[in-house]
Design an enzyme around this catalytic site. Structure first.
Site: not given
Length: 335
Positions: A124, A218, A254-255, A89, A227
Site C-alpha cells: 500500500n 502484501h 504488519d511489521h 517508504y 492491521h
C-alpha cells in the site's frame, strides 16, 4: 538475469471485439498472469529468503537485517529473494530515477548471496508513490536483480509461487484514503480488476502440478499484528487457497514476524514484514486460533524445500533463529 525466462504466451493480450453505440470498438481485457522460470538446484531442492516492509535507506535496522540476510543466504545457498511489498517508504518512489531505489535497495543488499533475482509485489505504501515506476524496465536496467509486477507466477520447478496484488482488494484505500494519494493507474475499475485477477489465479492454481504451492501478497489473511486480518482477503482469497491445496500464504504489511496455522486447512500463514521499522507491543488479542509464533522486532524468513519436506525459519536482526517449523508433504504432518 540467468534463469529468468519469460513465457511469451502468457504475455499475449486477450482482445475482444464489442459493438458499442458509436460503432465497432476494440476493447482490451486483462492479460493472463505472466510466468517466469526459476530453476531449482541440480539436486532438485530450493531455498529462498522472504523480506517485507523494508525500504528506509538503511534506517530502523534495515542495514543490520541486510547483513544477516547475506550471512544466512550464503549458508543456505539461496536461489532468490521474495519481497512482500512496501518496498520504499514512506510513499513509494517518485519515478524510475528516484535515488531512493539505489539508496534503499542496491546499496543496502550488497552481500554476494543476495545478488540473485528479487521477486517483489507492491504494498500500500508503494501505491502512495509512483507505482508504475517500480514496475518499469528502467529499474531493472539500474539493478538487474529487481523484478516487480502487480501479479505474476514464478515456476521454480519444485514449487510454483503465485504473486498477488492485494492492495486493490482493500476498500478503505478507495473510500477513505486518510489524506494519502494512491496511484491507481493500470487498475481501472477495482471490481473488474479483482474479478479478473481472481479468475486468473483460480485457473493457474487449479492447473498447477507443482509439489509446493505458495501464494505471496502484501496484506495478511490472518494476523494478530497491528492491521490484523484483511477481511477482503478472508472472503475473496482464502477460499481459493483452500480449494486449490495451497501450502503457504506469505505476506508483509504488519511489521512483525508471524506464523499462524489455518484452522480450516493445511495452509500456513507466514508474515515477514519486519525488514526495517517494527511495531513493538502492537498486538491484537482477538483471534489467536492457530498462532504458533509472533515476534514484534526486525528480521526476515527463510524457506527450504525438498520433494518431501519444507522448513520455515524466522531470524531476528542478529541472525538468531527465533522459530523453526517443518512439514512433511507425504504425511501432511508438522513439528
Amino acid at each position: 538475469m540467468a534463469g529468468l525466462i519469460l513465457n511469451n504466451k502468457s504475455m499475449a493480450l486477450c482482445l475482444v471485439l464489442v459493438i458499442c453505440s458509436f460503432g465497432l470498438c476494440l476493447v482490451s481485457t486483462h492479460a493472463e498472469l505472466q510466468r517466469f522460470g526459476q530453476p531449482a538446484k541440480t539436486d532438485g531442492t530450493l531455498s529462498f529468503l522472504v523480506l517485507g516492509d523494508w525500504g528506509r535507506k538503511g534506517a530502523f535496522n534495515q542495514s543490520e537485517v541486510a547483513v544477516q540476510m547475506g550471512r544466512i543466504g550464503e549458508k543456505l545457498d539461496i536461489d532468490f529473494v521474495v519481497s512482500t511489498g512496501d518496498n520504499f517508504y514512506d510513499n513509494g518512489l517518485t519515478g524510475n530515477q528516484d535515488k531512493a531505489f539505489v539508496e534503499s535497495f542496491t546499496q543496502i543488499y550488497t552481500a554476494n548471496s543476495l545478488q540473485k533475482q528479487w521477486y517483489s509485489v507492491l504494498g500500500n505504501h508503494d501505491y502512495r508513490g509512483n507505482a508504475e515506476a517500480q514496475l518499469s524496465q528502467q529499474l531493472r536496467k539500474i539493478d538487474s536483480r529487481w523484478l516487480c509486477l502487480r501479479s505474476f507466477i514464478v515456476n521454480a520447478e519444485l514449487a510454483e509461487i503465485f504473486f498477488v496484488d492485494t492492495t486493490p482488494f482493500v476498500q478503505s484505500y478507495f473510500i477513505n484514503a486518510e489524506g494519502h494519494t494512491y496511484d491507481w493507474r493500470g487498475i481501472g475499475s477495482p471490481r473488474s480488476y479483482i474479478a479478473n485477477l481472481i479468475k486468473d489465479l483460480k485457473l493457474a492454481l487449479s492447473e498447477s502440478s507443482a509439489k509446493w504451492k505458495i501464494v505471496v501478497g502484501h496484506h495478511a489473511i490472518r494476523s494478530i499484528g497491528h492491521h490484523g486480518d484483511t477481511e477482503e482477503l478472508v472472503s475473496k482469497l482464502h477460499p481459493i487457497l483452500k480449494a486449490n491445496n495451497v501450502d503457504f500464504y506469505m505476506n508483509g504489511h504488519d511489521h512483525c514476524l508471524e506464523h499462524i496455522s489455518d484452522t480450516e486447512s493445511p495452509i500456513q500463514f507466514l508474515t515477514s514484514g519486519a525488514g526495517s521499522k517494527a511495531w513493538r507491543g502492537d498486538i491484537k488479542e482477538q483471534n489467536k486460533d492457530g498462532l504458533k509464533f509472533f515476534y514484534d522486532g526486525q528480521g526476515f524468513m527463510s524457506v527450504q524445500l525438498t520433494q518431501n519436506e519444507a522448513e520455515i525459519a524466522f531470524y531476528d536482526v542478529s541472525g538468531t533463529v527465533l522459530h523453526r517449523w517443518t512439514t512433511t508433504k507425504l504425511l501432511h504432518s508438522s513439528t
